[in-house]
Design a protein around this motif. Sequence first.
Motif, short mmCIF file in Angstrom:
data_model
loop_
_atom_site.label_atom_id
_atom_site.label_comp_id
_atom_site.label_asym_id
_atom_site.label_seq_id
_atom_site.Cartn_x
_atom_site.Cartn_y
_atom_site.Cartn_z
N TYR B 49 -3.92 -1.38 48.71
CA TYR B 49 -4.62 -0.59 47.67
C TYR B 49 -5.26 -1.42 46.85
O TYR B 49 -4.89 -2.38 46.42
CB TYR B 49 -3.66 0.36 46.76
CG TYR B 49 -3.31 1.69 47.44
CD1 TYR B 49 -2.57 1.79 48.25
CD2 TYR B 49 -4.20 2.96 47.14
CE1 TYR B 49 -1.95 3.28 48.75
CE2 TYR B 49 -3.83 4.17 47.49
CZ TYR B 49 -2.87 4.05 48.61
OH TYR B 49 -2.59 5.43 48.97
N GLU B 52 -6.99 1.13 43.30
CA GLU B 52 -6.46 2.54 43.43
C GLU B 52 -6.68 3.31 44.60
O GLU B 52 -6.68 4.64 44.79
CB GLU B 52 -6.48 3.57 42.10
CG GLU B 52 -5.68 3.03 40.82
CD GLU B 52 -6.69 2.17 39.91
OE1 GLU B 52 -7.68 2.43 39.72
OE2 GLU B 52 -6.36 1.13 40.05
N LYS B 53 -7.56 2.71 45.50
CA LYS B 53 -8.13 3.50 46.86
C LYS B 53 -7.42 2.47 47.64
O LYS B 53 -7.29 1.36 47.84
CB LYS B 53 -9.45 3.18 46.86
CG LYS B 53 -10.40 4.05 45.74
CD LYS B 53 -11.93 4.07 45.92
CE LYS B 53 -12.65 4.75 45.13
NZ LYS B 53 -14.02 4.71 45.17
N SER B 55 -7.40 0.65 50.92
CA SER B 55 -8.27 -0.03 51.64
C SER B 55 -7.65 -0.40 52.74
O SER B 55 -8.63 -0.61 53.80
CB SER B 55 -8.42 -1.42 50.90
OG SER B 55 -8.81 -1.29 49.59
#
Lengths: 119, 114
Positions: B49, B52-53, B55
Amino acid sequence: AQTVTQSQPEMSVQEAETVTLSCTYDTSENNYYLFWYKQPPSRQMILVIRQEAYKQQNATENRFSVNFQKAAKSFSLKISDSQLGDTAMYFCAFMKHLWGIQGAQKLVFGQGTRLTINP
Amino acid sequence: DTEVTQTPKHLVMGMTNKKSLKCEQHMGHRAMYWYKQKAKKPPELMFVYSYEKLSINESVPSRFSPECPNSSLLNLHLHALQPEDSALYLCASSQVLQNTGELFFGEGSRLTVL
């Protein structure tokens, strides 16, 4: 793809002796990091020492030092005056940049060397 | 505070159970990772991450579901696992800006699937 090879599955030395752990790697990258991580029986991976590929000077951290040979793609760890607390699994690792993902990295680990320091 | 805290330290679950592993850090790191480690083997990357995404997903089966609710917390939701999923699950975090290349690891959650 990057690969990391540790040719010594196990090593054992007496306390206070010096021991050298071997690591070779393969990459086409020119700029990268190399690491030695230690994992004692307590399980937590702890960074022992880090080498930046563009630096010719070998990294040292107290009793720990590396012999970094960029052309030979070799990165060995020397532990001087070994102590009982040095008993652990040691992993050599290569940091591969995850292009396009700012800052995130992928560590490529070797298979590890189990080091035992005997009293 | 230079710690990555993982809970629980040990977990035993059946193949039909739903459980979660939790990881927390307060070092301001914006990259967080899940690794799986089998006995006497090196850690294998599962998820990354960044901010907060999600990846990176290293082709992990869907019975593992990661979640990053905020910049300090990372969860791994487990459902319908197989006995071969028994392993040590390590969480790690790292800086994004002024990256030194170092990952900070937690002590891991040892999972046993019956």
